[in-house]
Design an enzyme around this catalytic site. Structure first.
Site, short mmCIF file in Angstrom:
data_model
loop_
_atom_site.label_atom_id
_atom_site.label_comp_id
_atom_site.label_asym_id
_atom_site.label_seq_id
_atom_site.Cartn_x
_atom_site.Cartn_y
_atom_site.Cartn_z
N PHE A 187 0.80 -1.23 0.00
CA PHE A 187 0.00 0.00 0.00
C PHE A 187 0.83 1.28 0.00
CE2 PHE A 187 -2.28 -3.11 2.90
CZ PHE A 187 -2.85 -3.79 1.84
N CYS A 188 1.98 1.26 -0.66
CA CYS A 188 2.84 2.46 -0.72
C CYS A 188 3.15 2.98 0.67
CB CYS A 188 2.21 3.56 -1.58
SG CYS A 188 1.94 3.07 -3.28
N ALA A 189 3.20 2.06 1.64
CA ALA A 189 3.61 2.41 3.00
C ALA A 189 4.44 1.23 3.48
CB ALA A 189 2.39 2.64 3.89
N CYS A 207 4.84 -0.43 -6.60
CA CYS A 207 3.75 -0.11 -5.70
C CYS A 207 2.58 -1.07 -5.94
CB CYS A 207 3.32 1.33 -5.95
SG CYS A 207 2.01 1.90 -4.91
#
Ligand SMILES: Cc1ncc(COP(=O)(O)O)c(C=O)c1O
Length: 458
Positions: A375-377, A395
């Site tokens: 989740f791009c985290a 991503c």
């Protein structure tokens, strides 16, 4: 917790009409089903009201700030009045500026480009990459993941304590996590930042669509959000807040619209006088449709009664969390614990399942669209999963073959347009997949887990 079978309180409000509600998708097992869009945190469907407003304006579309014709004048007025609508929606202070950008990522990169010299930046490692990464040219301090809201404030205070309070500093923090949906203690973090002479920017990408945001009340210096997560998927975003750093900075893009006066110098060069208004950072022909759609979304949410939408979404959050808690193989990811206030964004893993495989089965066998991945985290999800750092993939790309131990998670997210049926279908599908397994076989193709069309049904 047991699975609640009580009907949701329909008196709060009905879901808002969104585009795509009747779209059907094929199931790999045969037949079609209406699509259950449960990936609002990535991009929410357009509100019907936003679409209608955009459609009503579209014939009148014209250039902005660069035409003498009637439609250009009208488009310019709509563009500028959209600024006022967004400022009202965000509770901006009179001296704040609303700059239109392409997205939250763009807004935060714009702010990063406007930092004063020697600015220190403080950011939690738990942020979305859009908040974590734009500050590469500044002196960045990455703060460890806190396990409670109070620890977040204490961590920030400790980090700020040693700095020169007269030098410029910026704290960047998310309002609602795109992984856990948990709300961050924005007011308290803002007080801590200001007490140490630092400013704060709120990444409201996941907060603004789910919760009223009031800049003046929160006392934050800037707010950033994206139209496409706020039911207005036409390519615009917002950076709203203090004017001074933006006014003093070089324009984000150099070009027409940002410049007030351009003249050749005697020595052959060019002198430029840049605007000091938001136009300074909006060079080029602006995306008037995108901007107008954000204003339409702000109006639609306000007129529907944002508090009622929040109340309904909270019912759905409870429903999903209770439903998932009834499946022992499911582990919901959380930084701040069960009691933390949160929006309709919930990530989880399922014991014995590769998350990409699970998400693919939800899609192919039930017509449910969720997201799998990091989740791009990446740092946050790895902390929550307890997995080792590894080379980040693209991503959202799955990081393991189907059948291997899951290194990523599944995220279900919903909002103002989500009907109860989507939630019920999702919970039923989770229970069934866990109990009886997938009915089809899947394989990895171009980094995605997809149904193996050549395979027999399992
Ligand atoms: C918390 C958060 N911040 C920033 C972003 C970036 O938003 P965008 O991709 O619209 O720039 C996202 C997108 O998922 C997000 O969830």
């Amino acid at each position: 917790m047991s699975v609640s079978t009580a009907a949701l309180d329909q008196s709060i409000c009905a879901p808002l009409p969104v585009l795509g509600a009747d779209v059907t998708v094929p199931l790999v097992t045969g037949g079609d089903v209406t699509y259950a869009a449960l990936d609002y945190a990535a991009s929410a469907p357009a509100l019907q009201r936003v679409w209608d407003d955009v459609a009503a304006y579209a014939p009148y579309y014209g250039s902005v700030h660069r035409g003498a014709g009637y439609l250009s004048q009208l488009s310019t007025d709509l563009f500028e009045s959209s600024r006022t609508t967004v400022a009202d929606f965000l509770g901006c202070r009179p001296e704040d500026q609303v700059v239109f950008t392409r997205s939250t990522t763009d807004s935060l990169n714009l702010l990063a480009s406007a930092l004063p010299a020697d600015c220190q930046v403080f950011v939690f490692e738990t942020e979305h990459h859009a908040s974590l990464l734009p500050w590469r040219d500044a002196r960045v301090t990455y703060l460890d993941a806190p396990r409670t809201p109070a620890e977040a404030v204490a961590t920030l205070e400790r980090a700020l304590a040693g700095r020169d309070p007269h030098g410029p500093a910026l704290v960047c923090v998310t309002g609602a996590s795109n992984v856990t949906g948990e709300l961050w203690p924005v007011k308290e973090l803002t007080s801590a930042a200001h007490a140490h002479g630092a400013r704060i920017v709120l990444d409201a990408a996941q907060l603004a669509p789910h919760h009223p945001v009031d800049i003046a009340d929160l006392d934050v210096d800037w707010v950033a959000f994206s139209g496409h997560k706020l039911y207005a998927p036409f390519g615009s975003g917002v950076l709203a807040g203090r004017a001074d750093w933006l006014r003093d900075a070089e324009p984000y893009l150099a070009g027409g619209g940002a410049s007030r006066k351009v003249a050749r110098r005697a020595d052959g060069g060019v002198d430029v006088e840049w605007h000091t208004t938001p136009a300074r950072h909006e060079a080029g022909s602006p995306n008037v449709i995108g901007v107008y759609s954000i204003a339409a979304a702000c109006r639609a949410l306000t007129e529907a009664g944002f508090d009622r939408l929040v109340a309904r979404e909270q019912q759905l959050v409870t429903r999903v969390r209770e439903g998932l808690a009834g499946v022992p193989e499911v582990r919901v990811l959380s930084l701040f614990g069960d009691d933390a206030p949160r929006v309709g964004v919930i990530s989880f893993v399922v014991e014995g399942w590769n998350s990409s495989h699970f998400a693919a089965a939800l899609s192919a066998e039930y017509g449910i669209g969720v997201r799998d991945g990091l989740f791009c985290a990446h740092p946050l999800v790895r902390t929550l999963l307890g997995s080792e750092p590894q080379e980040p993939g693209e991503c959202g790309a799955p990081e393991a073959e189907p059948g291997e131990r899951s290194l990523n998670a599944i995220r279900v997210s919903f909002g103002a347009g989500t009907p109860d049926e989507h939630i019920e279908r999702f919970l039923g599908a989770v229970r069934e997949l866990v109990r009886t397994g997938a009915r089809w076989s899947y394989r990895t193709e171009d980094g995605r887990c997809v149904p193996d069309r050549g395979a027999a049904q399992v």
